[in-house]
Design a protein around this motif. Structure first.
Motif, PDB file in Angstrom:
ATOM      1  N   PRO A 162      44.614  37.193 182.228  1.00 46.97           N
ATOM      2  CA  PRO A 162      45.768  36.579 182.863  1.00 46.97           C
ATOM      3  C   PRO A 162      47.021  36.750 182.018  1.00 46.97           C
ATOM      4  O   PRO A 162      46.966  37.202 180.882  1.00 46.97           O
ATOM      5  CB  PRO A 162      45.366  35.101 182.948  1.00 46.97           C
ATOM      6  CG  PRO A 162      44.507  34.898 181.729  1.00 46.97           C
ATOM      7  CD  PRO A 162      43.743  36.198 181.573  1.00 46.97           C
ATOM      8  N   GLN A 163      48.150  36.346 182.624  1.00 48.51           N
ATOM      9  CA  GLN A 163      49.390  36.300 181.863  1.00 48.51           C
ATOM     10  C   GLN A 163      49.202  35.241 180.784  1.00 48.51           C
ATOM     11  O   GLN A 163      48.340  34.382 180.897  1.00 48.51           O
ATOM     12  CB  GLN A 163      50.567  35.949 182.773  1.00 48.51           C
ATOM     13  CG  GLN A 163      50.821  36.992 183.828  1.00 48.51           C
ATOM     14  CD  GLN A 163      51.800  36.561 184.901  1.00 48.51           C
ATOM     15  OE1 GLN A 163      52.252  35.436 184.940  1.00 48.51           O
ATOM     16  NE2 GLN A 163      52.120  37.478 185.803  1.00 48.51           N
ATOM     17  N   GLY A 164      49.968  35.313 179.729  1.00 49.77           N
ATOM     18  CA  GLY A 164      49.756  34.363 178.643  1.00 49.77           C
ATOM     19  C   GLY A 164      51.017  34.041 177.890  1.00 49.77           C
ATOM     20  O   GLY A 164      52.112  34.439 178.289  1.00 49.77           O
ATOM     21  N   THR A 181      56.486  39.392 176.856  1.00 45.36           N
ATOM     22  CA  THR A 181      55.671  39.637 178.037  1.00 45.36           C
ATOM     23  C   THR A 181      56.539  39.696 179.284  1.00 45.36           C
ATOM     24  O   THR A 181      57.387  38.835 179.501  1.00 45.36           O
ATOM     25  CB  THR A 181      54.605  38.531 178.229  1.00 45.36           C
ATOM     26  OG1 THR A 181      53.737  38.525 177.090  1.00 45.36           O
ATOM     27  CG2 THR A 181      53.783  38.758 179.486  1.00 45.36           C
ATOM     28  N   MET A 182      56.299  40.738 180.079  1.00 40.35           N
ATOM     29  CA  MET A 182      56.890  40.841 181.414  1.00 40.35           C
ATOM     30  C   MET A 182      55.808  40.368 182.372  1.00 40.35           C
ATOM     31  O   MET A 182      54.707  40.923 182.396  1.00 40.35           O
ATOM     32  CB  MET A 182      57.266  42.300 181.724  1.00 40.35           C
ATOM     33  CG  MET A 182      57.740  42.514 183.159  1.00 40.35           C
ATOM     34  SD  MET A 182      57.894  44.285 183.600  1.00 40.35           S
ATOM     35  CE  MET A 182      59.182  44.813 182.499  1.00 40.35           C
ATOM     36  N   ASP A 226      50.159  39.275 190.744  1.00 42.49           N
ATOM     37  CA  ASP A 226      48.698  39.165 190.620  1.00 42.49           C
ATOM     38  C   ASP A 226      48.259  38.703 189.231  1.00 42.49           C
ATOM     39  O   ASP A 226      47.187  39.089 188.756  1.00 42.49           O
ATOM     40  CB  ASP A 226      47.995  40.482 190.977  1.00 42.49           C
ATOM     41  CG  ASP A 226      48.116  40.831 192.447  1.00 42.49           C
ATOM     42  OD1 ASP A 226      48.433  39.931 193.245  1.00 42.49           O
ATOM     43  OD2 ASP A 226      47.891  42.001 192.791  1.00 42.49           O
ATOM     44  N   ASP A 227      49.083  37.901 188.565  1.00 42.45           N
ATOM     45  CA  ASP A 227      48.769  37.340 187.252  1.00 42.45           C
ATOM     46  C   ASP A 227      48.550  38.421 186.189  1.00 42.45           C
ATOM     47  O   ASP A 227      47.774  38.257 185.257  1.00 42.45           O
ATOM     48  CB  ASP A 227      47.562  36.399 187.327  1.00 42.45           C
ATOM     49  CG  ASP A 227      47.520  35.423 186.155  1.00 42.45           C
ATOM     50  OD1 ASP A 227      48.590  35.075 185.616  1.00 42.45           O
ATOM     51  OD2 ASP A 227      46.406  35.018 185.758  1.00 42.45           O
ATOM     52  N   ILE A 228      49.236  39.554 186.344  1.00 45.47           N
ATOM     53  CA  ILE A 228      49.191  40.637 185.357  1.00 45.47           C
ATOM     54  C   ILE A 228      50.411  40.507 184.468  1.00 45.47           C
ATOM     55  O   ILE A 228      51.502  40.204 184.931  1.00 45.47           O
ATOM     56  CB  ILE A 228      49.166  42.013 186.051  1.00 45.47           C
ATOM     57  CG1 ILE A 228      47.881  42.170 186.870  1.00 45.47           C
ATOM     58  CG2 ILE A 228      49.295  43.151 185.033  1.00 45.47           C
ATOM     59  CD1 ILE A 228      47.852  43.404 187.745  1.00 45.47           C
ATOM     60  N   GLY A 229      50.220  40.731 183.179  1.00 46.84           N
ATOM     61  CA  GLY A 229      51.322  40.745 182.237  1.00 46.84           C
ATOM     62  C   GLY A 229      51.384  42.082 181.528  1.00 46.84           C
ATOM     63  O   GLY A 229      50.379  42.788 181.408  1.00 46.84           O
ATOM     64  N   LEU A 230      52.578  42.428 181.070  1.00 46.59           N
ATOM     65  CA  LEU A 230      52.780  43.600 180.212  1.00 46.59           C
ATOM     66  C   LEU A 230      53.394  43.072 178.932  1.00 46.59           C
ATOM     67  O   LEU A 230      54.514  42.559 178.942  1.00 46.59           O
ATOM     68  CB  LEU A 230      53.697  44.630 180.864  1.00 46.59           C
ATOM     69  CG  LEU A 230      54.070  45.820 179.968  1.00 46.59           C
ATOM     70  CD1 LEU A 230      52.851  46.689 179.698  1.00 46.59           C
ATOM     71  CD2 LEU A 230      55.189  46.632 180.589  1.00 46.59           C
ATOM     72  N   GLY A 247      42.373  40.758 168.290  1.00 40.92           N
ATOM     73  CA  GLY A 247      41.605  40.954 167.065  1.00 40.92           C
ATOM     74  C   GLY A 247      40.813  39.729 166.659  1.00 40.92           C
ATOM     75  O   GLY A 247      39.735  39.826 166.068  1.00 40.92           O
ATOM     76  N   HIS A 248      41.342  38.554 166.997  1.00 40.61           N
ATOM     77  CA  HIS A 248      40.672  37.303 166.641  1.00 40.61           C
ATOM     78  C   HIS A 248      39.828  36.751 167.788  1.00 40.61           C
ATOM     79  O   HIS A 248      39.398  35.590 167.741  1.00 40.61           O
ATOM     80  CB  HIS A 248      41.691  36.274 166.170  1.00 40.61           C
ATOM     81  CG  HIS A 248      42.386  36.696 164.916  1.00 40.61           C
ATOM     82  ND1 HIS A 248      43.723  36.492 164.692  1.00 40.61           N
ATOM     83  CD2 HIS A 248      41.930  37.369 163.827  1.00 40.61           C
ATOM     84  CE1 HIS A 248      44.062  36.994 163.522  1.00 40.61           C
ATOM     85  NE2 HIS A 248      42.986  37.535 162.981  1.00 40.61           N
ATOM     86  N   GLY A 249      39.617  37.557 168.824  1.00 39.35           N
ATOM     87  CA  GLY A 249      38.759  37.156 169.927  1.00 39.35           C
ATOM     88  C   GLY A 249      39.387  36.175 170.899  1.00 39.35           C
ATOM     89  O   GLY A 249      38.694  35.577 171.717  1.00 39.35           O
ATOM     90  N   ALA A 250      40.705  35.993 170.823  1.00 37.91           N
ATOM     91  CA  ALA A 250      41.380  35.016 171.687  1.00 37.91           C
ATOM     92  C   ALA A 250      42.356  35.679 172.653  1.00 37.91           C
ATOM     93  O   ALA A 250      43.175  35.008 173.247  1.00 37.91           O
ATOM     94  CB  ALA A 250      42.128  33.995 170.828  1.00 37.91           C
TER      95      ALA A 250
END
Length: 187
Positions: free
Chosen positions: A89-91, A96-97, A101-105, A116-119
């Protein structure tokens, strides 16, 4: 772009006769399209670089060993030194753009640290470089039948295997690319 529909959140599917080796048999996700031009990320061209290489370059130690072999992709020929993460999801990441559909760039380092930290985001596509078009350029390429376009589908972006995305995007339009000629015709 007056009178032209924006292709933002669409896939551009390269026609079989595409002569530019950067885009032959590619699918490009369009992130932005306005009067000034368009920007997108090629979503089916893996590179020899891995996420482990990128994280090591940034001094980020991945907590999960499998992250080291995750592929990084050729996003397009412009600014190959810049990284882009398409994700869902977006975060809360810095640069972030937010797309439909809840997509982020996201282009900021913090998303790579989170990954890298699994989050990081549960679905992601990591690329170096992007595809860009100047004002009116993409519109002309569409008129020249260089591309097919279809609304983007998160399933193709995140779930379809890389080598199947070109045909899968075309199939979503009802087109079988193997039946299209690579020769241009004139009446």
């Amino acid at each position: 772009m007056q009178g032209t529909t924006s292709l933002k959140h669409h896939f551009l599917i390269a026609m079989p006769r595409m002569g530019d080796p950067n885009f032959a048999q590619t699918v490009t996700y369009i992130c932005e399209h306005n009067d000034e031009g368009a920007m997108g990320i090629v979503i089916n061209r893996p590179m020899e670089i891995t996420l482990g290489d990128v994280l090591a370059h940034l001094g980020i130690a991945p907590e999960r060993p499998e992250l080291k072999s995750e592929p990084v992709h050729f996003g397009g020929p412009v600014s190959l030194e810049r990284g882009f993460v398409l994700h869902s999801p977006q975060g809360p990441w810095d640069s972030t753009m937010n797309l439909p559909d809840d997509i982020g760039l996201t282009t900021s380092r913090d998303i790579l640290q989170a990954i890298g930290h699994g989050a990081g985001p549960s679905k992601r596509f990591i690329a170096l470089g992007f595809a860009g078009w100047g004002a009116g350029q993409l519109e002309q390429e569409m008129l020249d039948n260089t591309w097919l376009s279809t609304p983007a589908a998160a399933g193709i972006l995140f779930d379809v295997p890389i080598e199947q995305r070109w045909q899968a995007a075309a199939t979503s339009l009802g087109v079988d690319l193997t039946l299209l000629s690579s020769q241009a015709g004139h009446a």
